[in-house]
Design a protein around this motif. Structure first.
Motif, PDB file in Angstrom:
ATOM      1  N   GLY A   1       0.786  -1.234   0.000  1.00 22.77           N
ATOM      2  CA  GLY A   1       0.000   0.000   0.000  1.00 22.77           C
ATOM      3  C   GLY A   1       0.812   1.275   0.000  1.00 22.77           C
ATOM      4  O   GLY A   1       0.536   2.197  -0.780  1.00 22.77           O
ATOM      5  N   TYR A   2       1.817   1.376   0.872  1.00 22.83           N
ATOM      6  CA  TYR A   2       2.608   2.605   0.940  1.00 22.83           C
ATOM      7  C   TYR A   2       3.323   2.874  -0.384  1.00 22.83           C
ATOM      8  O   TYR A   2       3.433   4.014  -0.818  1.00 22.83           O
ATOM      9  N   ALA A   3       3.771   1.827  -1.058  1.00 21.62           N
ATOM     10  CA  ALA A   3       4.431   1.995  -2.356  1.00 21.62           C
ATOM     11  C   ALA A   3       3.432   2.509  -3.404  1.00 21.62           C
ATOM     12  O   ALA A   3       3.798   3.308  -4.277  1.00 21.62           O
ATOM     13  N   ILE A   4       2.175   2.070  -3.331  1.00 22.23           N
ATOM     14  CA  ILE A   4       1.148   2.571  -4.250  1.00 22.23           C
ATOM     15  C   ILE A   4       0.925   4.051  -3.996  1.00 22.23           C
ATOM     16  O   ILE A   4       0.892   4.864  -4.931  1.00 22.23           O
ATOM     17  N   ILE A   5       0.782   4.432  -2.733  1.00 20.52           N
ATOM     18  CA  ILE A   5       0.581   5.842  -2.382  1.00 20.52           C
ATOM     19  C   ILE A   5       1.748   6.683  -2.878  1.00 20.52           C
ATOM     20  O   ILE A   5       1.557   7.755  -3.462  1.00 20.52           O
ATOM     21  N   THR A   6       2.962   6.203  -2.679  1.00 20.47           N
ATOM     22  CA  THR A   6       4.159   6.932  -3.121  1.00 20.47           C
ATOM     23  C   THR A   6       4.177   7.077  -4.643  1.00 20.47           C
ATOM     24  O   THR A   6       4.500   8.142  -5.171  1.00 20.47           O
ATOM     25  N   ALA A   7       3.820   6.022  -5.364  1.00 18.11           N
ATOM     26  CA  ALA A   7       3.788   6.076  -6.830  1.00 18.11           C
ATOM     27  C   ALA A   7       2.777   7.119  -7.306  1.00 18.11           C
ATOM     28  O   ALA A   7       3.055   7.877  -8.245  1.00 18.11           O
ATOM     29  N   LEU A   8       1.614   7.174  -6.672  1.00 19.80           N
ATOM     30  CA  LEU A   8       0.599   8.157  -7.056  1.00 19.80           C
ATOM     31  C   LEU A   8       1.076   9.573  -6.775  1.00 19.80           C
ATOM     32  O   LEU A   8       0.896  10.476  -7.599  1.00 19.80           O
ATOM     33  N   GLU A   9       1.688   9.775  -5.619  1.00 13.77           N
ATOM     34  CA  GLU A   9       2.229  11.094  -5.277  1.00 13.77           C
ATOM     35  C   GLU A   9       3.336  11.503  -6.239  1.00 13.77           C
ATOM     36  O   GLU A   9       3.366  12.642  -6.716  1.00 13.77           O
ATOM     37  N   ASN A  10       4.235  10.575  -6.561  1.00 16.65           N
ATOM     38  CA  ASN A  10       5.330  10.877  -7.492  1.00 16.65           C
ATOM     39  C   ASN A  10       4.827  11.193  -8.890  1.00 16.65           C
ATOM     40  O   ASN A  10       5.489  11.908  -9.637  1.00 16.65           O
ATOM     41  N   ALA A  11       3.665  10.650  -9.247  1.00 18.03           N
ATOM     42  CA  ALA A  11       3.070  10.930 -10.558  1.00 18.03           C
ATOM     43  C   ALA A  11       2.329  12.275 -10.569  1.00 18.03           C
ATOM     44  O   ALA A  11       1.795  12.677 -11.600  1.00 18.03           O
ATOM     45  N   GLY A  12       2.292  12.951  -9.417  1.00 20.67           N
ATOM     46  CA  GLY A  12       1.627  14.253  -9.348  1.00 20.67           C
ATOM     47  C   GLY A  12       0.119  14.153  -9.196  1.00 20.67           C
ATOM     48  O   GLY A  12      -0.606  15.105  -9.500  1.00 20.67           O
ATOM     49  N   LEU A  13      -0.370  13.012  -8.718  1.00 21.53           N
ATOM     50  CA  LEU A  13      -1.813  12.806  -8.617  1.00 21.53           C
ATOM     51  C   LEU A  13      -2.388  13.225  -7.276  1.00 21.53           C
ATOM     52  O   LEU A  13      -3.594  13.152  -7.077  1.00 21.53           O
ATOM     53  N   GLY A  14      -1.559  13.648  -6.362  1.00 21.52           N
ATOM     54  CA  GLY A  14      -2.046  14.103  -5.073  1.00 21.52           C
ATOM     55  C   GLY A  14      -1.541  13.239  -3.943  1.00 21.52           C
ATOM     56  O   GLY A  14      -0.771  12.300  -4.146  1.00 21.52           O
ATOM     57  N   THR A  15      -2.003  13.576  -2.754  1.00 19.11           N
ATOM     58  CA  THR A  15      -1.621  12.870  -1.543  1.00 19.11           C
ATOM     59  C   THR A  15      -2.786  12.010  -1.097  1.00 19.11           C
ATOM     60  O   THR A  15      -3.918  12.495  -1.007  1.00 19.11           O
ATOM     61  N   PHE A  16      -2.505  10.766  -0.856  1.00 23.50           N
ATOM     62  CA  PHE A  16      -3.538   9.824  -0.422  1.00 23.50           C
ATOM     63  C   PHE A  16      -3.135   9.242   0.921  1.00 23.50           C
ATOM     64  O   PHE A  16      -1.959   9.073   1.201  1.00 23.50           O
ATOM     65  N   LYS A  17      -4.114   8.914   1.709  1.00 23.98           N
ATOM     66  CA  LYS A  17      -3.875   8.320   3.026  1.00 23.98           C
ATOM     67  C   LYS A  17      -4.215   6.830   2.972  1.00 23.98           C
ATOM     68  O   LYS A  17      -5.075   6.401   2.205  1.00 23.98           O
ATOM     69  N   GLY A  18      -3.534   6.069   3.805  1.00 23.06           N
ATOM     70  CA  GLY A  18      -3.795   4.642   3.881  1.00 23.06           C
ATOM     71  C   GLY A  18      -5.245   4.348   4.225  1.00 23.06           C
ATOM     72  O   GLY A  18      -5.823   3.374   3.743  1.00 23.06           O
ATOM     73  N   GLY A  19      -5.856   5.190   5.044  1.00 24.34           N
ATOM     74  CA  GLY A  19      -7.250   5.010   5.424  1.00 24.34           C
ATOM     75  C   GLY A  19      -8.208   5.135   4.258  1.00 24.34           C
ATOM     76  O   GLY A  19      -9.357   4.704   4.344  1.00 24.34           O
ATOM     77  N   THR A  20      -7.749   5.718   3.167  1.00 18.11           N
ATOM     78  CA  THR A  20      -8.544   5.802   1.944  1.00 18.11           C
ATOM     79  C   THR A  20      -8.207   4.639   1.018  1.00 18.11           C
ATOM     80  O   THR A  20      -9.093   4.026   0.424  1.00 18.11           O
ATOM     81  N   LEU A  21      -6.930   4.310   0.908  1.00 20.93           N
ATOM     82  CA  LEU A  21      -6.492   3.280  -0.033  1.00 20.93           C
ATOM     83  C   LEU A  21      -6.822   1.866   0.438  1.00 20.93           C
ATOM     84  O   LEU A  21      -7.332   1.058  -0.340  1.00 20.93           O
ATOM     85  N   TYR A  22      -6.530   1.542   1.688  1.00 17.34           N
ATOM     86  CA  TYR A  22      -6.663   0.151   2.131  1.00 17.34           C
ATOM     87  C   TYR A  22      -8.094  -0.389   2.057  1.00 17.34           C
ATOM     88  O   TYR A  22      -8.277  -1.540   1.638  1.00 17.34           O
ATOM     89  N   PRO A  23      -9.114   0.374   2.427  1.00 14.91           N
ATOM     90  CA  PRO A  23     -10.480  -0.154   2.233  1.00 14.91           C
ATOM     91  C   PRO A  23     -10.797  -0.432   0.761  1.00 14.91           C
ATOM     92  O   PRO A  23     -11.479  -1.396   0.431  1.00 14.91           O
ATOM     93  N   LEU A  24     -10.272   0.399  -0.128  1.00 16.72           N
ATOM     94  CA  LEU A  24     -10.459   0.187  -1.561  1.00 16.72           C
ATOM     95  C   LEU A  24      -9.790  -1.115  -1.999  1.00 16.72           C
ATOM     96  O   LEU A  24     -10.384  -1.921  -2.720  1.00 16.72           O
ATOM     97  N   LEU A  25      -8.573  -1.338  -1.543  1.00 17.17           N
ATOM     98  CA  LEU A  25      -7.863  -2.574  -1.882  1.00 17.17           C
ATOM     99  C   LEU A  25      -8.595  -3.799  -1.327  1.00 17.17           C
ATOM    100  O   LEU A  25      -8.653  -4.841  -1.987  1.00 17.17           O
ATOM    101  N   THR A  26      -9.185  -3.664  -0.155  1.00 15.44           N
ATOM    102  CA  THR A  26      -9.969  -4.761   0.419  1.00 15.44           C
ATOM    103  C   THR A  26     -11.194  -5.051  -0.436  1.00 15.44           C
ATOM    104  O   THR A  26     -11.527  -6.223  -0.684  1.00 15.44           O
TER     105      THR A  26
END
Length: 139
Positions: free
Chosen positions: A33-58
């Motif tokens: 998850g943290y690597a996904i968040i970092t990839a999105l941030e590095n692509a200029g797509l914004g800042t995401f929190k684990g609390g948003t990403l992990y439920p989606l991945l589930t």
């Protein structure tokens, strides 16, 4: 990473694109998850929190689009790695096509003059049920 001079994207844009972008981040292979968040941030797509990403991945795991594997950490706790299943790869392809079609149409709409957009709406078979603009008369 987004520059400090760039305004953040509207949060509803980020919410709308997060699922597709998370699937895309997994296309290259298993990651956490943290690597996904970092990839999105590095692509200029914004800042995401684990609390948003992990439920989606589930939800994606429940849908059968992702497989999950716990791997031991080298210098700390283990990590949950996510990878696309064949159904997830198919879903990614489907969503990519839908997103590109949607953004192409949105861009065309935003760059057309109001008269051209109204004419296109009236003459295009796919938009026969789309509400048309009401032309404003000049006073």
């Amino acid at each position: 990473m987004t520059s400090s001079l760039e305004e953040p994207w509207p949060s509803d844009w980020n919410r709308a694109s997060l699922g597709l972008c998370a699937l895309q981040a997994l296309e290259a292979g298993p990651t956490y998850g943290y690597a996904i968040i970092t990839a999105l941030e590095n692509a200029g797509l914004g800042t995401f929190k684990g609390g948003t990403l992990y439920p989606l991945l589930t939800r994606f795991e429940t849908a059968g689009w992702l497989e999950v594997e716990w791997r031991p950490g080298a210098n700390g706790p283990g990590r949950k790695y996510f990878s696309l299943t064949p159904a997830g790869a198919e879903e990614l392809t489907k969503q990519q096509h839908q997103w590109l079609t949607f953004t192409d149409r949105t861009t065309a709409f935003l760059t057309e003059s109001p008269v051209a957009a109204e004419t296109a709406t009236h003459n295009h078979p796919d938009t026969a049920t789309t509400p048309t603009r009401v032309a404003r008369s000049k006073r």
